[in-house]
Enzyme design. Structure first.
Site, mmCIF file in Angstrom:
data_model
loop_
_atom_site.group_PDB
_atom_site.id
_atom_site.type_symbol
_atom_site.label_atom_id
_atom_site.label_comp_id
_atom_site.label_asym_id
_atom_site.label_seq_id
_atom_site.Cartn_x
_atom_site.Cartn_y
_atom_site.Cartn_z
ATOM 1 C CE LYS A 50 -3.720 -2.540 2.224
ATOM 2 N NZ LYS A 50 -4.477 -2.893 3.415
ATOM 3 C CD GLN A 94 -3.365 -4.328 6.589
ATOM 4 O OE1 GLN A 94 -3.551 -3.312 5.924
ATOM 5 N NE2 GLN A 94 -3.683 -5.530 6.135
ATOM 6 C CG ASP A 117 -9.615 -0.287 5.091
ATOM 7 O OD1 ASP A 117 -9.307 -0.809 4.014
ATOM 8 O OD2 ASP A 117 -8.889 -0.298 6.097
HETATM 9 N N1 GUN Z 1 -6.479 -6.806 6.491
HETATM 10 C C1 GUN Z 1 -6.719 -7.599 5.417
HETATM 11 N N2 GUN Z 1 -7.337 -6.892 4.436
HETATM 12 C C2 GUN Z 1 -7.484 -5.629 4.902
HETATM 13 C C3 GUN Z 1 -8.029 -4.439 4.346
HETATM 14 O O1 GUN Z 1 -8.534 -4.409 3.219
HETATM 15 N N3 GUN Z 1 -7.964 -3.329 5.134
HETATM 16 C C4 GUN Z 1 -7.433 -3.352 6.383
HETATM 17 N N4 GUN Z 1 -7.438 -2.215 7.081
HETATM 18 N N5 GUN Z 1 -6.917 -4.442 6.927
HETATM 19 C C5 GUN Z 1 -6.935 -5.575 6.192
#
Ligand code: GUN
Length: 279
Positions: A50, A94, A117
């Protein structure tokens, strides 16, 4: 018949290139805060991607690597500080979070217009009331990939295997909004194959390697595999790709399907979050 492979990587590259030129022409750069707590190896890999994507597209990115023992109050304080910062338009914490922290409490503390998200109650609730503002990146990726095949979603039988708040439920809501007849299956579903065999659109997001096999899939259907499982150093999906591609009409590979598209959708959400801040 052999299924056409939906090239998520190629579709994502085009989106990323479009975003790059959009960002280049902006006076103010969209700002994304990435918050990683602890050292879960998979989470570290995702956050690294990311961060790399954000920089590639020209976003302003701040990354916070926090100790696994951080307490809830300190994490809440960081989110509150980020909520106040005008150069940060999107906040991503995350998941999963360590067990001493209530993940819902942390997610709920993100301002909805910075929630790239799409996990806050307001943004998830907006999906139900068909008033989408920021929708979860993976669900958006799934819809985009289905639509990339040219198949009309309206009136189709869509089956989603998996009922997580982050993928299964939002994807089901978005398919419903597009007028599919939606069935959600999960770990307690009896006779899973009976449902999946009726699916014109099959989305699998349950974290069980190769759960869906050829005999469970309708001829000519669109199969979207959200699973990312590690097996002997290799990434494999929730769908048994080699057998299912003999019956499906379209199928996403793992890797190279939903993953790169989810990353692209997160960047799009960050641009959208900046537009929301100006309203
Ligand atoms: N953990 C696994 N996938 C995601 C996601 O799309 N966003 C976040 N914040 N954590 C994750």
């Amino acid at each position: 018949m052999t299924a056409e492979i939906i090239d998520g990587k190629k579709i994502a590259e085009k989106i990323i290139n479009d975003l790059k030129s959009k960002v280049k022409n902006l006076k103010e750069k969209p700002g994304l805060a990435l918050v990683l707590v602890g050292n879960n190896p998979a989470s570290e890999i995702y956050v690294n991607f990311k961060e790399k994507d954000s920089k590639e597209v020209g976003l302003y990115c701040e990354r916070f690597n926090l100790d696994k023992d951080i307490n809830e109050m300190d994490l809440l304080k960081l989110v509150n500080d980020l909520n106040q910062k005008t150069n940060i338009h999107g906040i991503l914490v995350q998941l999963p979070l360590p067990k001493q922290i209530d993940a819902n409490l942390i997610i709920d503390s993100i301002l909805p217009h910075k929630d790239v998200d799409g996990f806050t109650p307001l943004n998830l609730g907006n999906l139900v009331s068909e008033n989408t503002i920021l929708a979860p990146a993976t669900a958006r990726a799934v819809l985009y990939l289905i639509e990339s095949t040219g198949m009309e979603i309206k009136g189709k039988n869509a089956v989603v295997v998996g009922r997580s708040n982050t993928v299964g439920k939002p994807t089901a809501m978005m398919l419903l909004e597009k007028n599919a007849t939606v069935t959600i299956c999960h770990s307690k579903t009896k006779n899973l194959a009976e449902h999946t065999k009726k699916a014109d659109i099959l989305v699998v997001a349950c974290g069980k390697p190769r759960l869906v096999t050829k005999d469970m899939v309708k001829q000519g259907s669109v199969v979207i595999d959200v699973g990312i499982n590690r097996e002997g150093g290799k990434l494999i999906g929730d769908v048994d790709f080699e057998s299912v591609k003999e019956v499906a009409g379209y199928i996403t590979p793992v890797p190279g399907g939903v993953g790169p598209m989810t990353r692209a959708m997160l960047l799009q959400n960050t641009l959208k979050a900046m537009e929301l801040a100006k309203r």
